[in-house]
Design a protein around this motif. Sequence first.
Motif, PDB file in Angstrom:
ATOM      1  N   ASP A  60       0.686  -1.333  -0.115  1.00 48.47           N
ATOM      2  CA  ASP A  60      -0.030   0.031  -0.292  1.00 48.47           C
ATOM      3  C   ASP A  60       0.844   1.092   0.145  1.00 48.47           C
ATOM      4  OD1 ASP A  60      -2.880   0.827   0.203  1.00 48.47           O
ATOM      5  OD2 ASP A  60      -2.106   1.825   2.132  1.00 48.47           O
TER       6      ASP A  60
ATOM      7  N   TYR B 123      -3.177  11.231  -2.017  1.00 51.64           N
ATOM      8  CA  TYR B 123      -2.819  10.159  -2.946  1.00 51.64           C
ATOM      9  C   TYR B 123      -3.017   8.849  -2.386  1.00 51.64           C
ATOM     10  CZ  TYR B 123       0.280  13.783  -4.728  1.00 51.64           C
ATOM     11  OH  TYR B 123       0.571  14.880  -5.555  1.00 51.64           O
ATOM     12  N   GLY B 124      -3.618   8.647  -1.021  1.00 49.53           N
ATOM     13  CA  GLY B 124      -3.711   7.248  -0.728  1.00 49.53           C
ATOM     14  C   GLY B 124      -4.834   6.650  -1.294  1.00 49.53           C
TER      15      GLY B 124
ATOM     16  N   HIS C  71       1.667   6.459  -7.088  1.00 52.40           N
ATOM     17  CA  HIS C  71       0.522   7.423  -7.380  1.00 52.40           C
ATOM     18  C   HIS C  71       1.304   8.928  -7.325  1.00 52.40           C
ATOM     19  CE1 HIS C  71      -3.761   8.908  -6.693  1.00 52.40           C
ATOM     20  NE2 HIS C  71      -3.549   9.343  -7.698  1.00 52.40           N
ATOM     21  N   ARG C  72       1.948   9.130  -6.652  1.00 54.76           N
ATOM     22  CA  ARG C  72       2.533  10.643  -6.288  1.00 54.76           C
ATOM     23  C   ARG C  72       3.674  10.791  -7.434  1.00 54.76           C
ATOM     24  NH1 ARG C  72       3.947  13.158  -0.376  1.00 54.76           N
ATOM     25  NH2 ARG C  72       4.361  14.926  -2.075  1.00 54.76           N
TER      26      ARG C  72
ATOM     27  N   SER D 108      -5.180   6.362   4.947  1.00 53.83           N
ATOM     28  CA  SER D 108      -5.095   7.924   5.129  1.00 53.83           C
ATOM     29  C   SER D 108      -3.627   8.211   5.614  1.00 53.83           C
ATOM     30  CB  SER D 108      -5.914   8.711   5.519  1.00 53.83           C
ATOM     31  OG  SER D 108      -5.985   8.426   6.901  1.00 53.83           O
TER      32      SER D 108
ATOM     33  N   TRP E 119      -0.454   7.353   4.932  1.00 56.22           N
ATOM     34  CA  TRP E 119       0.482   7.980   4.391  1.00 56.22           C
ATOM     35  C   TRP E 119       0.398   9.378   3.915  1.00 56.22           C
ATOM     36  CZ3 TRP E 119       2.906   3.996   5.784  1.00 56.22           C
ATOM     37  CH2 TRP E 119       2.533   2.638   5.601  1.00 56.22           C
ATOM     38  N   ASP E 120      -0.875  10.030   3.630  1.00 56.03           N
ATOM     39  CA  ASP E 120      -0.807  11.322   3.354  1.00 56.03           C
ATOM     40  C   ASP E 120      -0.576  12.130   4.639  1.00 56.03           C
ATOM     41  OD1 ASP E 120      -2.030  11.690   0.409  1.00 56.03           O
ATOM     42  OD2 ASP E 120      -3.519  10.189   1.230  1.00 56.03           O
TER      43      ASP E 120
ATOM     44  N   TYR F 245       1.179   4.171  -2.909  1.00 59.03           N
ATOM     45  CA  TYR F 245       0.828   5.607  -2.609  1.00 59.03           C
ATOM     46  C   TYR F 245       2.171   6.547  -3.434  1.00 59.03           C
ATOM     47  CZ  TYR F 245       1.786   9.975   0.165  1.00 59.03           C
ATOM     48  OH  TYR F 245       1.983  11.135   0.256  1.00 59.03           O
ATOM     49  N   TRP F 246       3.508   5.933  -3.151  1.00 60.60           N
ATOM     50  CA  TRP F 246       4.503   6.768  -3.991  1.00 60.60           C
ATOM     51  C   TRP F 246       4.165   6.697  -5.586  1.00 60.60           C
ATOM     52  CZ3 TRP F 246       7.112  10.472  -2.265  1.00 60.60           C
ATOM     53  CH2 TRP F 246       7.250  10.622  -0.840  1.00 60.60           C
TER      54      TRP F 246
END
Length: 277
Positions: free
Chosen positions: A100, A216-217, A107-108, A221, A223-224, A104-105
């Motif tokens: 996960d 982005y998560g 996606h960024r 949440s 990670w954001d 996330y990264w």
Amino acid sequence: MSAEWLLANEGPLRLGIFLGVLGLMLLLQRRFPLRGDGRWSRRQAVNAGMVLIGTLLLRLAVPVLAVGWALKVSERGWGLLPALGLDGLALGVIAVLLLDLAIYWQHRLFHRIPWLWRLHRVHHSDTAFDTTTGVRFHPLELLLSLVIKLVVIALLGAPGLAVLVFEILLSSGALFTHADFALPQRLDRRLRWLFVTPSMHRVHHSPHRHETDSNYGFHLSLWDRLFRSYRAAPAEPESRMTIGLADWRSTGEQRLFALLRQPLQRPARTTPEDHDA
């Protein structure tokens, strides 16, 4: 759970859960609509066409998918987590969390690197926000995402069952976080301390870059909040906020073949709020 069972049943299991969650989200957003974006339209048919083409491409282009690859990785003893002596439940839970974090990264990066954004903006160019938006991805983005996922699985040594759980969470979560309803405010505030909710993710589909480049998560949440990309709410009320990108709003640009070729095109105009082409 044996490797043979996973290989034989992961496809029907994932499809069955996906269709069940999709049906539930379609019903909920029809019964409790926030914006009315869930009404049946040609846009939803186009989104369904995108995921069908993407699924076919993955089946034709990649000889092994995520769960099958994870089983091969486990057979060979590859990966960081087994090397650290992790096994059983601890191995599975940590693998799901790190997968996960990796997505996330990813996606960024798809927002920050221009040629990756050209693929990902097909998802963001949807001018409405409902559960079918959660499957609207360019086939080449799906292919690249799978390749990245296979690399991460090999590096981590993620077991097959953990990857299957993650894949189910990923597809189900995409349908939930894009659904056209909002949870009661008190419940939403409590849930989003840990999980991504539709209201939290809706901010991410704003046309304004400072809002698009936030939240982005996919599931957590955490990670954001940890990496300072969390935004609590859009500037406009979410029931009336604009969805999509300023440069990709015409009817012609929303057709299936136009979306497939969109990464090759530059926007007709550039606004300060839009992303670099």
